[in-house]
Enzyme design. Structure first.
Site, short mmCIF file in Angstrom:
data_model
loop_
_atom_site.label_atom_id
_atom_site.label_comp_id
_atom_site.label_asym_id
_atom_site.label_seq_id
_atom_site.Cartn_x
_atom_site.Cartn_y
_atom_site.Cartn_z
N GLY A 1 17.29 -38.23 12.06
CA GLY A 1 17.57 -38.68 13.42
C GLY A 1 18.99 -38.43 13.90
CB SER A 2 21.78 -36.20 12.86
OG SER A 2 21.24 -34.91 13.00
CG ASN A 3 19.53 -33.04 16.83
OD1 ASN A 3 20.34 -32.48 17.55
ND2 ASN A 3 19.15 -32.53 15.66
CG LEU B 1 9.01 -32.41 11.02
CD1 LEU B 1 9.31 -32.44 9.54
CD2 LEU B 1 9.65 -31.18 11.65
CG ASN C 1 10.82 -28.60 19.71
OD1 ASN C 1 11.23 -29.58 19.06
ND2 ASN C 1 10.48 -27.48 19.12
CG HIS D 1 12.72 -23.77 16.21
ND1 HIS D 1 11.78 -24.35 15.39
CD2 HIS D 1 13.04 -22.58 15.64
CE1 HIS D 1 11.52 -23.54 14.37
NE2 HIS D 1 12.28 -22.46 14.49
CG ASP E 1 8.51 -23.71 16.75
OD1 ASP E 1 8.88 -24.81 17.17
OD2 ASP E 1 8.30 -23.46 15.56
CD GLU F 1 19.55 -28.69 15.66
OE1 GLU F 1 18.52 -28.02 15.62
OE2 GLU F 1 19.71 -29.71 14.96
C1 GAR Z 1 16.88 -30.41 13.53
O1 GAR Z 1 17.66 -29.41 12.95
C2 GAR Z 1 15.84 -29.79 14.42
O2 GAR Z 1 16.25 -28.60 15.01
C3 GAR Z 1 14.73 -29.52 13.43
O3 GAR Z 1 14.70 -30.66 12.62
C4 GAR Z 1 16.04 -31.12 12.46
C5 GAR Z 1 16.05 -32.62 12.64
O4 GAR Z 1 17.30 -33.13 12.26
N1 GAR Z 1 13.49 -29.31 14.12
C6 GAR Z 1 12.59 -28.42 13.71
O5 GAR Z 1 12.72 -27.77 12.70
C7 GAR Z 1 11.36 -28.30 14.61
N2 GAR Z 1 10.63 -27.13 14.31
P1 GAR Z 1 17.70 -34.62 12.62
O6 GAR Z 1 16.58 -35.52 12.17
O7 GAR Z 1 18.96 -34.86 11.84
O8 GAR Z 1 17.92 -34.66 14.09
#
Ligand code: GAR
Length: 302
Positions: free
Chosen positions: A124-126, A197, A214, A216, A257, A286
Site C-alpha cells: 500500500g505504499s501508493n 491484483l 490503474n 502498472h 493492462d 509511482e
Molecule cells: C506497484 O508497483 C504497482 O505498480 C504494482 O503493484 C505495486 C504495488 O505496490 N501493480 C501492478 O503490478 C499491477 N499490474 P504498493 O502496494 O507498495 O503500492
C-alpha cells in the site's frame, strides 16, 4: 469512431457491437411506439404534430432501449447510461455541479466532492501517497479502501488514516454484485487501482466507464497482461536486457493492462539491477507521479 467508443465505454469490440444493436433496435421500437400513440391523438397541425411526436419519442426511447437491453444482457450498461444522460440534461451531475457564486463561500466549496475508492492488495505504499495527497483536498476525498487480502499492509494504512476498509471475497466480486451496492453507499465516483491484483469484473467497468484508473510498473504495452505484476514485471524487464523501464497510468477496460494510456514515466535500467533495485526506482516514480495524475484526471483537467 468505434475505437473512441470502445475507450469511452471501456468495452471490447463484441460488446460494442451488441450495445450498438440495442441502440438501433431500441430507437426503432421507440419510433414505432410513438407513431402508434400519435395515431390515437387528434392533432393535425403539422408543426404541433411534429413537436408532440418528438416529445413522445423522447419519452418512449429510454423505456424501449431498457426493454431491448434485457434480452441482450446489457441492462446494467443502459440503466447507468440513461441515468447519466438524465443527470446531464437536468444539470445534476454527481461529479461536477454548476458553481453558484455566493459571497460567503469559496467557489470550490460549492462544487461536489469527488469520492475515490482505492483498490489494493499489498503493502500500500501508493495508497499511502494517494491518501496523503487528498487528505486536505477541497474537491477530492479517499472515501474507501477496498482490499482482497485480510491483513495486507494497505488495511493498516487505512486504519491509521481513519478510512473505512471493505474486505472483498472472490465469489461475490466475480460472480455476485461486484460490491456495487457498497460502492454506491460510499458514493464512489472513481476507482483507483494501486497494486490490486485481481482482474476487474465487467460489472464494475460498466458502472464506471472511464472511471477506473490503474498503475502498472512498466511501459505498456510491453510487460503487461495476466501474471505480470510486481516483481514478475521487473524480472522480465531485466531478463530481456532492457535499458529503460517506467510506469504507465491507464484507464481500465476488460483486458489486463490494456485500456487507454493517461501517462507514462520513464527511468533507466542500470547494469547490475535486480528486481528489488529496479522496483525501488519504479516505486519512487509511482509515488511522485500517480497522485498528481489521479488529481488531474478526476478533475477533468487537460
Ligand atoms: C506497484 O508497483 C504497482 O505498480 C504494482 O503493484 C505495486 C504495488 O505496490 N501493480 C501492478 O503490478 C499491477 N499490474 P504498493 O502496494 O507498495 O503500492
Amino acid at each position: 469512431m468505434f475505437k473512441k467508443l470502445k475507450t469511452k465505454w471501456g468495452v471490447g469490440l463484441l460488446r460494442l457491437v451488441i450495445i450498438l444493436c440495442v441502440f438501433a433496435i431500441g430507437g426503432s421500437l421507440a419510433g414505432f411506439a410513438a407513431r402508434k400513440i400519435m395515431a390515437q391523438t387528434s392533432v393535425e397541425h403539422p408543426i404541433a404534430w411534429t413537436v408532440l411526436y418528438i416529445v413522445v419519442v423522447t419519452v418512449c426511447w429510454p423505456v424501449a432501449v431498457l426493454l431491448v437491453s434485457i434480452p441482450f444482457g446489457q441492462f446494467s450498461f443502459f440503466r447507468h447510461y440513461i441515468a447519466r444522460m438524465g443527470q446531464r440534461l437536468f444539470r445534476r451531475s454527481p461529479k461536477i455541479q454548476e458553481p453558484v457564486d455566493t459571497q460567503n463561500q469559496p467557489i470550490e466549496n460549492q462544487l461536489s466532492i469527488i469520492n475515490l475508492a482505492i483498490f489494493a492488495s499489498g503493502a500500500g505504499s501508493n495508497a499511502r501517497k494517494i491518501i496523503d495527497r487528498f487528505s486536505d483536498h477541497p474537491r477530492i476525498r479517499v472515501a474507501l479502501v477496498v482490499c482482497n487480502k485480510p491483513g495486507a499492509g494497505v488495511t493498516t494504512i487505512a486504519a491509521e488514516k481513519g478510512i473505512p476498509v471493505l474486505l472483498i471475497e472472490k465469489e461475490r466480486f466475480f460472480r455476485g454484485d461486484a460490491y456495487l451496492a457498497d460502492l454506491q453507499q460510499y458514493k464512489i465516483d472513481f476507482i483507483i487501482l494501486a497494486g490490486f491484483l485481481w482482474k476487474v469484473p465487467g460489472a464494475l467497468i460498466t458502472r464506471f466507464p472511464q472511471g477506473i484508473i490503474n498503475i502498472h510498473p512498466a511501459l505498456l504495452p510491453k510487460y503487461g497482461g495476466k501474471g505480470m505484476y510486481g516483481h514478475f514485471v521487473h524480472e522480465a524487464v531485466i531478463a530481456a536486457g532492457e535499458t529503460e523501464s517506467g510506469i504507465t497510468v491507464h484507464f481500465v477496460d476488460e483486458q489486463y493492462d490494456h485500456g487507454a494510456t493517461i501517462y507514462q514515466g520513464r527511468c533507466p535500467v542500470v547494469p547490475g539491477d535486480t528486481a528489488d533495485t529496479l522496483a525501488a526506482r519504479i516505486h519512487q516514480l509511482e509515488h511522485e507521479a500517480y497522485p498528481a495524475i489521479i488529481e488531474k484526471t478526476v478533475l477533468g483537467a487537460p
